[in-house]
Design a protein around this motif. Sequence first.
Motif, PDB file in Angstrom:
ATOM      1  N   SER A  85      38.048  44.550  40.257  1.00 39.72           N
ATOM      2  CA  SER A  85      37.020  45.444  40.812  1.00 39.72           C
ATOM      3  C   SER A  85      37.043  46.813  40.159  1.00 39.72           C
ATOM      4  O   SER A  85      36.082  47.557  40.226  1.00 39.72           O
ATOM      5  CB  SER A  85      37.189  45.587  42.317  1.00 39.72           C
ATOM      6  N   LEU A 144      28.115  43.709  33.508  1.00 42.43           N
ATOM      7  CA  LEU A 144      27.109  43.895  34.559  1.00 42.43           C
ATOM      8  C   LEU A 144      25.775  43.238  34.235  1.00 42.43           C
ATOM      9  O   LEU A 144      24.751  43.563  34.827  1.00 42.43           O
ATOM     10  CB  LEU A 144      26.905  45.396  34.813  1.00 42.43           C
ATOM     11  N   PHE A 161      23.692  40.292  34.751  1.00 43.75           N
ATOM     12  CA  PHE A 161      23.665  39.215  35.739  1.00 43.75           C
ATOM     13  C   PHE A 161      22.351  38.438  35.717  1.00 43.75           C
ATOM     14  O   PHE A 161      21.781  38.155  36.761  1.00 43.75           O
ATOM     15  CB  PHE A 161      23.859  39.801  37.141  1.00 43.75           C
ATOM     16  N   THR A 221      19.879  41.491  37.378  1.00 42.50           N
ATOM     17  CA  THR A 221      20.567  42.623  36.764  1.00 42.50           C
ATOM     18  C   THR A 221      19.825  43.909  37.126  1.00 42.50           C
ATOM     19  O   THR A 221      18.594  43.929  37.105  1.00 42.50           O
ATOM     20  CB  THR A 221      20.556  42.449  35.230  1.00 42.50           C
ATOM     21  N   TYR A 254      28.744  34.596  43.294  1.00 42.88           N
ATOM     22  CA  TYR A 254      28.037  35.252  42.190  1.00 42.88           C
ATOM     23  C   TYR A 254      26.761  35.928  42.700  1.00 42.88           C
ATOM     24  O   TYR A 254      26.440  37.060  42.342  1.00 42.88           O
ATOM     25  CB  TYR A 254      27.712  34.196  41.131  1.00 42.88           C
ATOM     26  N   CYS A 271      27.650  39.037  44.559  1.00 50.00           N
ATOM     27  CA  CYS A 271      28.117  40.034  43.595  1.00 50.00           C
ATOM     28  C   CYS A 271      26.937  40.704  42.913  1.00 50.00           C
ATOM     29  O   CYS A 271      26.828  41.927  42.849  1.00 50.00           O
ATOM     30  CB  CYS A 271      29.039  39.341  42.579  1.00 50.00           C
ATOM     31  N   ARG A 272      26.005  39.915  42.444  1.00 50.29           N
ATOM     32  CA  ARG A 272      24.917  40.556  41.684  1.00 50.29           C
ATOM     33  C   ARG A 272      23.925  41.270  42.576  1.00 50.29           C
ATOM     34  O   ARG A 272      23.371  42.287  42.181  1.00 50.29           O
ATOM     35  CB  ARG A 272      24.269  39.580  40.690  1.00 50.29           C
ATOM     36  N   LYS A 276      25.523  44.697  43.252  1.00 48.18           N
ATOM     37  CA  LYS A 276      25.436  45.647  42.138  1.00 48.18           C
ATOM     38  C   LYS A 276      23.997  46.068  41.844  1.00 48.18           C
ATOM     39  O   LYS A 276      23.779  47.035  41.106  1.00 48.18           O
ATOM     40  CB  LYS A 276      26.060  45.047  40.863  1.00 48.18           C
ATOM     41  N   SER A 307      31.619  45.974  44.178  1.00 47.77           N
ATOM     42  CA  SER A 307      31.432  44.792  45.009  1.00 47.77           C
ATOM     43  C   SER A 307      32.709  43.973  45.016  1.00 47.77           C
ATOM     44  O   SER A 307      33.195  43.585  43.950  1.00 47.77           O
ATOM     45  CB  SER A 307      30.297  43.923  44.480  1.00 47.77           C
ATOM     46  N   TRP A 311      32.994  41.002  45.756  1.00 49.45           N
ATOM     47  CA  TRP A 311      32.708  39.649  45.292  1.00 49.45           C
ATOM     48  C   TRP A 311      32.711  39.575  43.769  1.00 49.45           C
ATOM     49  O   TRP A 311      33.005  38.531  43.197  1.00 49.45           O
ATOM     50  CB  TRP A 311      31.395  39.148  45.882  1.00 49.45           C
ATOM     51  N   CYS A 312      32.405  40.683  43.111  1.00 50.94           N
ATOM     52  CA  CYS A 312      32.458  40.666  41.645  1.00 50.94           C
ATOM     53  C   CYS A 312      33.904  40.556  41.156  1.00 50.94           C
ATOM     54  O   CYS A 312      34.145  40.117  40.028  1.00 50.94           O
ATOM     55  CB  CYS A 312      31.797  41.913  41.070  1.00 50.94           C
ATOM     56  N   LEU A 349      31.698  35.586  33.997  1.00 51.73           N
ATOM     57  CA  LEU A 349      30.337  36.095  34.209  1.00 51.73           C
ATOM     58  C   LEU A 349      29.408  35.694  33.071  1.00 51.73           C
ATOM     59  O   LEU A 349      28.239  35.391  33.286  1.00 51.73           O
ATOM     60  CB  LEU A 349      30.363  37.625  34.358  1.00 51.73           C
TER      61      LEU A 349
END
Length: 489
Positions: A36, A43, A45, A49, A273, A276-277, A280, A288, A290-291, A299
């Motif tokens: 993290s 980054l 995604f 994104t 995922y 996470c995205r 962000k 995050s 989760w990321c 990723l």
Amino acid sequence: MLFICSNNKVDMGWSLPALLALATLGSAQLQETCLSVEEDPYLLFGTKTAYIFANRGLPNNNRAHEVPGCQPVAFWMMQRHGSHNPEADEIERLQNLTDLKNNIISNYRNSNFRNTNNRICVSDVKILEHWQYNPRHNLSFAGDLTSDGYLSAQQLAQAFKRKYPELFTDNRHNYLFKYVKESRLSTTFRAFSEGIFKTMIDSDDLPKENDEKLLRPYKFCNAWTKSTEENPDSPSQRTIFESKYEYKQMVTNVSLRLGFNYDVDAAVVRGIYLMCRYNKAWDVTQISPWCAAFTREDLRRLEYAEDLETYYKYGYGNDLNKKVGCAYVKDMMSFFSKHVENEMPQQPQVMVHLTEAPAILLALGAMATHQDTVPLTGDNYHSAAIQARKWASSKMAPFNANLAAVLYKCTLNGNFQINDQYQVLLLENERPISLDWCRVGLCEWSQVVSKLGEVANACDLEACNGATAIGQFVAITVALVFFAVRSLV
Ligand SMILES: *[C@@H]1O[C@H](CO)[C@@H](O)[C@H](O)[C@H]1NC(C)=O
Ligand SMILES: *[C@@H]1O[C@H](CO)[C@@H](O)[C@H](O)[C@H]1NC(C)=O
Ligand SMILES: *[C@@H]1O[C@H](CO)[C@@H](O)[C@H](O)[C@H]1NC(C)=O
């Protein structure tokens, strides 16, 4: 670069004392990776994104719009909506992460790690412990634009207005907005127009078109719909990739990192995922938890899986996509042609589509941008061509993605580099598009007519017709039978 977090640096506000004791106990042997707090996190995604991550390094004093000897006379663009709440069909999957979170914490507590070199670090577990599913992300607000999505649309409108003040005037008849009347796109329209007019205006006063058949031709193309359905006899390239060792190894590593004694379901990894995205994109400054489940390489594999999907659904993977995406090129060409054919200024001068990822991807494909020499497939992930691929949904269709074309009228002795009185500047996410028949995004009108005009002229959605005609025939037959049956009773 991975940041190795040593256990004795853990801050004392930790609310799981037992956990801390355990972590400290093992600190001599354990090297936990704190994903993290990675210094340069990955980054990108795919289609989720954030715009600023996709568009890093855009110069503030970007002067591509200043063309010596030329005046902008018409502006056409497609603007994707910004980040949004989870969709109705994603809510349950994301709510389920609460149970997963509890399992991960108890895995950590029980020191449930098969591989001590690959385990989540205590501070990542701690951030995760504080995570909660936002109860407002429920069915009532499913898919709605977030406040970041709203602000980003406003800011983009202002950025274009700053570059083209002579076109983005206060006269509402200078504009034509095109969007399908759905919550997210209507809100994006409000944000964008507010950005232009600097005040909330009555959106009823602005010229607009809402015809879904014109704006989402792919939804009305039976041949296209059929070709995008998963066929059990020939699995999609995405499905093939997900069955490969490269992808399964990612699932294994994530499972190991989170302390599971078995590989979690690939769908669970996709849920992590997704959260996470979204995290962000909703707040680009927040970490995050989760990321932290993923390394950069994990990723990149998840990103490739989505690229495979978009490549076949909207890109070069299927010839039909160009035949549907041409509708956007045709819209642009007929708008510009009116301005070129009439010497006098025409209204509208600014045409803005508020739209979504499929439309942007289809339009970019119809314009023959982002073309790779090697097709993206489920089994060439490791090839150099694919690692450096041009088809990348993170860059092409992030939140707030935009595709703009600006028509310029020039005095021919004012700029010795150009030949035509009219020029078109093509911009993708505010940067000049590189096409071999243009110079840094600036294209001679004669070239535009020969390249994009040809695409527009050949655009009749004929390729959809076969299937549509059958569909209509079936619909009419069903209606007739229904009518006949009804008249019998
Ligand atoms: C969520 O969890 C429940 C209970 O474990 C499960 O039955 C359901 O299939 C899960 N839903 C999704 C979308 O993953
Ligand atoms: C969603 O959350 C809001 C605010 O918490 C609440 O008012 C609304 O009733 C909820 N809707 C559903 C469908 O649960
Ligand atoms: C998974 O972990 C192994 C062993 O640590 C490593 O060699 C491999 O590259 C990792 N795979 C991915 C997708 O990161």
